[in-house]
Design an enzyme around this catalytic site. Sequence first.
Site, PDB file in Angstrom:
ATOM      1  CG  PHE A  71      -2.118   0.874   1.117  1.00  0.00           C
ATOM      2  CD1 PHE A  71      -1.995   2.259   1.111  1.00  0.00           C
ATOM      3  CD2 PHE A  71      -3.391   0.326   1.032  1.00  0.00           C
ATOM      4  CE1 PHE A  71      -3.107   3.082   1.016  1.00  0.00           C
ATOM      5  CE2 PHE A  71      -4.514   1.141   0.925  1.00  0.00           C
ATOM      6  CZ  PHE A  71      -4.369   2.525   0.919  1.00  0.00           C
ATOM      7  CG  PHE A  72       3.297   2.603   3.315  1.00  0.00           C
ATOM      8  CD1 PHE A  72       3.029   3.912   3.666  1.00  0.00           C
ATOM      9  CD2 PHE A  72       3.070   1.604   4.256  1.00  0.00           C
ATOM     10  CE1 PHE A  72       2.536   4.234   4.918  1.00  0.00           C
ATOM     11  CE2 PHE A  72       2.574   1.912   5.513  1.00  0.00           C
ATOM     12  CZ  PHE A  72       2.298   3.238   5.854  1.00  0.00           C
ATOM     13  CG  PHE A 174      -5.859   6.832   6.543  1.00  0.00           C
ATOM     14  CD1 PHE A 174      -4.603   7.414   6.555  1.00  0.00           C
ATOM     15  CD2 PHE A 174      -6.158   5.904   7.528  1.00  0.00           C
ATOM     16  CE1 PHE A 174      -3.665   7.088   7.520  1.00  0.00           C
ATOM     17  CE2 PHE A 174      -5.216   5.562   8.499  1.00  0.00           C
ATOM     18  CZ  PHE A 174      -3.968   6.163   8.503  1.00  0.00           C
ATOM     19  NE  ARG A 314       4.638   7.149   3.466  1.00  0.00           N
ATOM     20  CZ  ARG A 314       4.761   6.672   2.241  1.00  0.00           C
ATOM     21  NH1 ARG A 314       5.773   5.873   1.959  1.00  0.00           N
ATOM     22  NH2 ARG A 314       3.894   6.957   1.291  1.00  0.00           N
TER      23      ARG A 314
END
Length: 337
Positions: A71-72, A174, A314
Amino acid sequence: MIEAAFPRQLHPYWPRLQEKTRAWLLEKRLMPADKVAEYADGLCYTDLMAGYYLGAPDNVLQAIGDFSAWFFVWDDRHDRDIVHHRPAAWRRLRFRLHAALDSPEDHPHHEDPLVAGFADSVRRLYAFLPDTWNARFARHFHLVIEAYDQEFRNRVEGIIPTVEEYLELRRLTFAHSIWTDLLEPSAGTELPDSVRNHPAFRRAALLSQDFAAWYNDLCSFPKEIAGAEVHNLGISLITHKGLTLEETVSEVRRRVEDCIADFLVAECEVLEFADSLADGTPRGRELGAAVRACVGNMRNWFSSVYWFHHESGRYRVDSWDDRSTPPYVTNEAAGEL
């Protein structure tokens, strides 16, 4: 508030999870070997999941951990497709992900590693619970893909959504419903609609996810301002409510703190609901225990999200050579397949 009220925990499988997810990223070619070696552990993607889904069987946590890492990477591809003006590449990826979500077994060797990796992780997630859960997960993730498309268009066109529009869209980008759905395979059972739709359960789940989204917006504010972003609660507040930078930070912090306080109330109501389900029958005991496991992990989400944002590379914008370009991404035309 978080450190005092939400003690940090990590699933005992975490060291193995970190090792296997690192290997999975390499195997699926989702990140170049040099990026994996230098950044994968420091990005703390596995820490986030290992702090959330406590009690999950190891194989369930591994599937969730790999999906989260995917997902990231997907989020980064989406960002780079916008930055490098690749609408055709994004459109192609969008349609391919929809197809892979509906039939992951048909896409394990897709030419785009992002599609193949998605198919692999979804196929594994679909193995844990009945088809009804799989269909719900797919329905929810189709909406996430379309929300990412809306964000793509907003950013390309320079549209800053109103606060109300942003709040609605953010719950999709999200993936609130996805992380909540994954509480069920972690607890080992699919919850019936009557349980999932109980007002206290829904409220606790929403508050845990809203906390994460707004805290993420708070911590990623410098990164997203540097990258000329238009999708951040703070940016919507400044643009449409006329707040100063200082007022905006205070307002987002207030929303975060309200989520914490309101969750503590909702949590008590969910625990009372769990007690009412445990009526002495085997099914009642099973449902009561599952609800307790789910709300316990909703609670874990607060500490896991908090520590992730303070430890993950991140969000360390000040250490980057270029504040608008994350060093862990592949900045070439990765989306042109």
